[in-house]
Design a protein around this motif. Structure first.
Motif, short mmCIF file in Angstrom:
data_model
loop_
_atom_site.label_atom_id
_atom_site.label_comp_id
_atom_site.label_asym_id
_atom_site.label_seq_id
_atom_site.Cartn_x
_atom_site.Cartn_y
_atom_site.Cartn_z
N LEU A 17 -0.79 -5.11 6.60
CA LEU A 17 0.33 -5.44 7.47
C LEU A 17 1.42 -6.16 6.68
O LEU A 17 2.61 -5.86 6.82
CB LEU A 17 -0.15 -6.31 8.64
CG LEU A 17 0.88 -6.59 9.72
CD1 LEU A 17 1.12 -5.36 10.56
CD2 LEU A 17 0.42 -7.74 10.59
N ASN A 18 1.02 -7.08 5.81
CA ASN A 18 2.00 -7.84 5.03
C ASN A 18 2.76 -6.95 4.05
O ASN A 18 3.97 -7.09 3.89
CB ASN A 18 1.34 -9.00 4.30
CG ASN A 18 0.95 -10.12 5.24
OD1 ASN A 18 1.56 -10.31 6.29
ND2 ASN A 18 -0.07 -10.86 4.89
N LYS A 19 2.06 -6.03 3.40
CA LYS A 19 2.71 -5.12 2.45
C LYS A 19 3.69 -4.21 3.19
O LYS A 19 4.83 -4.02 2.75
CB LYS A 19 1.66 -4.29 1.70
CG LYS A 19 2.25 -3.29 0.72
CD LYS A 19 3.01 -4.00 -0.37
CE LYS A 19 3.55 -2.98 -1.38
NZ LYS A 19 4.41 -3.61 -2.37
N LEU A 20 3.26 -3.64 4.33
CA LEU A 20 4.15 -2.79 5.11
C LEU A 20 5.35 -3.57 5.60
O LEU A 20 6.47 -3.08 5.58
CB LEU A 20 3.39 -2.16 6.28
CG LEU A 20 4.17 -1.15 7.12
CD1 LEU A 20 4.70 0.00 6.28
CD2 LEU A 20 3.30 -0.63 8.25
N SER A 21 5.12 -4.80 6.00
CA SER A 21 6.20 -5.67 6.46
C SER A 21 7.27 -5.84 5.37
O SER A 21 8.46 -5.77 5.65
CB SER A 21 5.63 -7.03 6.85
OG SER A 21 6.65 -7.95 7.10
N CYS A 51 8.17 5.61 8.51
CA CYS A 51 7.82 6.94 8.00
C CYS A 51 7.99 7.02 6.49
O CYS A 51 7.16 7.61 5.79
CB CYS A 51 8.64 8.03 8.70
SG CYS A 51 8.16 8.31 10.41
N GLN A 52 9.06 6.41 5.98
CA GLN A 52 9.27 6.40 4.53
C GLN A 52 8.17 5.61 3.83
O GLN A 52 7.60 6.06 2.83
CB GLN A 52 10.63 5.81 4.19
CG GLN A 52 11.78 6.74 4.49
CD GLN A 52 13.13 6.14 4.10
OE1 GLN A 52 13.22 5.03 3.58
NE2 GLN A 52 14.19 6.89 4.34
N ALA A 53 7.86 4.43 4.34
CA ALA A 53 6.88 3.56 3.69
C ALA A 53 5.47 4.15 3.74
O ALA A 53 4.69 3.98 2.80
CB ALA A 53 6.89 2.18 4.35
N LEU A 54 5.16 4.84 4.84
CA LEU A 54 3.81 5.39 5.02
C LEU A 54 3.73 6.87 4.64
O LEU A 54 2.66 7.46 4.76
CB LEU A 54 3.34 5.18 6.46
CG LEU A 54 3.14 3.73 6.88
CD1 LEU A 54 2.97 3.61 8.38
CD2 LEU A 54 1.94 3.13 6.16
#
Length: 73
Positions: A17-21, A51-54
């Motif tokens: 969650l922190n990295k995605l944040s 969508c870009q990050a994942l």
């Protein structure tokens, strides 16, 4: 009902969650609201960033559950 599958995509990508944040520039608290399906809306810019990050499509993050299915879960 729209179900948010953010936790599923995060697990598939092995992303915290922190990295995605950090990647999408959203506070962990607000991301957690989305992840736990407590949010009432999502901005297209947020959806785009997720969508870009994942590396996924919007349909990977959301699914429509009809009224009958909602009661059986």
């Amino acid at each position: 009902m729209i179900r948010i599958n953010l936790d599923v995509m995060m697990a598939k990508r092995k992303m915290s969650l922190n990295k995605l944040s950090e990647l999408v520039d959203i506070t962990p608290a607000n991301l957690s609201i989305l992840k736990n399906e407590k949010g009432k809306a999502i901005r297209f810019t947020t959806l785009d960033a997720l969508c870009q990050a994942l590396d996924c499509q919007p349909g990977d993050l959301m699914e429509y559950i009809d009224g009958e299915s909602q009661h059986s879960t």
